[in-house]
Design a protein around this motif. Structure first.
Motif, PDB file in Angstrom:
ATOM      1  N   HIS A 163       0.877  -1.127   0.156  1.00 15.20           N
ATOM      2  CA  HIS A 163       0.015  -0.145  -0.036  1.00 15.20           C
ATOM      3  C   HIS A 163       0.904   1.353   0.006  1.00 15.20           C
ATOM      4  O   HIS A 163       0.640   2.078  -0.499  1.00 15.20           O
ATOM      5  N   LEU A 222       1.189   4.199  -2.701  1.00 12.67           N
ATOM      6  CA  LEU A 222       0.645   5.749  -2.457  1.00 12.67           C
ATOM      7  C   LEU A 222       1.851   6.490  -3.047  1.00 12.67           C
ATOM      8  O   LEU A 222       1.669   7.707  -3.788  1.00 12.67           O
ATOM      9  N   TYR A 223       3.234   5.894  -2.759  1.00 15.91           N
ATOM     10  CA  TYR A 223       4.336   6.691  -3.258  1.00 15.91           C
ATOM     11  C   TYR A 223       4.190   6.923  -4.764  1.00 15.91           C
ATOM     12  O   TYR A 223       4.532   8.020  -5.176  1.00 15.91           O
ATOM     13  N   ARG A 239       1.827   6.836  -6.798  1.00 13.58           N
ATOM     14  CA  ARG A 239       0.704   8.118  -7.219  1.00 13.58           C
ATOM     15  C   ARG A 239       1.110   9.409  -7.355  1.00 13.58           C
ATOM     16  O   ARG A 239       0.908  10.187  -7.923  1.00 13.58           O
ATOM     17  N   TYR A 240       2.081   9.774  -6.159  1.00 12.80           N
ATOM     18  CA  TYR A 240       2.420  10.819  -6.145  1.00 12.80           C
ATOM     19  C   TYR A 240       3.872  11.188  -7.006  1.00 12.80           C
ATOM     20  O   TYR A 240       4.334  12.498  -6.987  1.00 12.80           O
ATOM     21  N   LEU A 297      -1.183  15.393  -3.412  1.00 16.97           N
ATOM     22  CA  LEU A 297      -1.372  14.808  -2.248  1.00 16.97           C
ATOM     23  C   LEU A 297      -2.230  15.790  -1.485  1.00 16.97           C
ATOM     24  O   LEU A 297      -3.294  15.275  -0.723  1.00 16.97           O
ATOM     25  N   ASP A 354      -5.822  15.187  -2.521  1.00 13.74           N
ATOM     26  CA  ASP A 354      -6.411  13.881  -1.816  1.00 13.74           C
ATOM     27  C   ASP A 354      -6.711  14.146  -0.419  1.00 13.74           C
ATOM     28  O   ASP A 354      -7.704  13.647   0.164  1.00 13.74           O
ATOM     29  N   ASP A 400      -0.919   3.866   5.544  1.00 11.33           N
ATOM     30  CA  ASP A 400      -0.782   3.229   4.547  1.00 11.33           C
ATOM     31  C   ASP A 400      -1.812   3.250   3.310  1.00 11.33           C
ATOM     32  O   ASP A 400      -1.753   2.717   2.200  1.00 11.33           O
ATOM     33  N   THR A 401      -2.710   4.097   3.735  1.00  8.37           N
ATOM     34  CA  THR A 401      -3.625   4.571   2.763  1.00  8.37           C
ATOM     35  C   THR A 401      -4.237   5.891   3.036  1.00  8.37           C
ATOM     36  O   THR A 401      -4.195   6.656   4.036  1.00  8.37           O
ATOM     37  N   LEU A 402      -4.971   6.408   1.953  1.00 12.92           N
ATOM     38  CA  LEU A 402      -5.362   7.964   1.917  1.00 12.92           C
ATOM     39  C   LEU A 402      -6.486   7.881   3.198  1.00 12.92           C
ATOM     40  O   LEU A 402      -6.550   9.027   3.834  1.00 12.92           O
TER      41      LEU A 402
END
Length: 281
Positions: A84, A88-89, A91-92, A108, A111, A151-153
């Motif tokens: 996860h 996330l990493y 994604r950005y 970020l 989000d 580890d999640t938004l």
């Protein structure tokens, strides 16, 4: 929680809400408090038990109980999923560099539903031990999230109230303040550009409510107009928190940087303070 007073029951519920504490207690009743976050955010009997144990250990001081919960970095790391975090990493991450840069941080913020100028982003950077403003290396980003058990938004958004609450702790505020100097200055520079320093002071002292911050920034623009040294940056916090706004306890023979001494002269010459009035931060 039926036998608790209403005030303590509210504290327990706030603890669960802030920490996202659907958690199991893996410590022993007479030993250190050690927790592991469960995968599901549902409230359970175990989450209430952890909340009560942490609050009792901190004499029902909510911020102290939250500090207890988050002071187990190895547990926070074990509660995160590396897949996860990688997602996330990615994604950005910038498409042309193995880093998160300004565009990624802007995404970020979108989000997280926070303004990029919100001071909570500075606190997040402090958690990540970021070396430079508007940049996160993979190690900084992943390590910072692990230390927060994120580890999640969804978890990230849940942690924002706690992250923001760090500013209310005087010692944590000082650490964040000192961190800001290196974080905000240009790479390779020893001093902090004046415009950047003023922006950071206005951001930080909006939290601490230092009454003289606008006078200080005006003084710098009128009389100084140069970059800010590390010593001046550090000592200003001591001045702002140790000297009352009326300057009644200001020691002219103290070891203040010359710029702060000149600021005091500027205040008195322009009748901007009434000596003996005001309270320290």
């Amino acid at each position: 929680m039926n036998k608790l007073s209403r005030g303590n029951r509210d504290k327990a519920q706030r603890f669960i809400a802030i920490t996202g504490a659907s958690c199991r207690n893996h410590g022993q009743s007479n030993g250190p408090l050690v927790y592991q976050l469960e995968r599901e955010p549902s409230r359970s009997l175990s989450s209430e038990r952890v909340a009560l144990q942490a609050l009792k250990a901190s004499d029902w001081y909510l911020e102290g109980a939250i500090d207890v919960f988050y002071s187990q970095p190895q547990v926070q790391q074990s509660s995160t999923d590396s897949r996860h975090l990688e997602k996330l990493y990615n994604r950005y991450k910038d498409p042309y560099a193995d880093m998160i840069l300004a565009d990624g941080i802007s995404t970020l913020c979108n989000d997280l539903m926070v303004d990029p100028q919100d001071i909570v982003m500075l606190v997040i950077s402090w958690y990540m031990k970021a070396a430079t403003m508007c940049e996160f290396s993979k190690q900084e980003f992943v390590g910072g999230l692990q230390s927060l058990g994120i580890d999640t938004l969804e978890r990230f958004r849940e942690r924002l109230p706690y992250i923001r609450s760090e500013l209310s702790d005087n010692q944590k505020f000082k650490e964040i303040y000192i961190f800001t100097f290196d974080w905000a200055k240009e790479k390779g520079q020893k001093s902090l550009a004046l415009d950047t320093a003023i922006g950071m002071w206005q951001l930080l002292f909006a939290e601490k409510k230092w009454p003289l911050v606008d006078h200080w920034c005006q003084f710098l623009q009128e009389k100084h107009n140069k970059a800010i040294s590390r010593d001046t940056w550090s000592q200003l916090l001591e001045f702002a928190t140790g000297v009352d706004p009326g300057l009644s306890n200001y020691d002219a023979d103290g070891a203040w940087p010359y710029l702060i001494d000149e600021f005091v002269e500027y205040l008195t010459e322009n009748a901007m303070v009434q000596k003996g009035r005001g309270k320290k931060l």
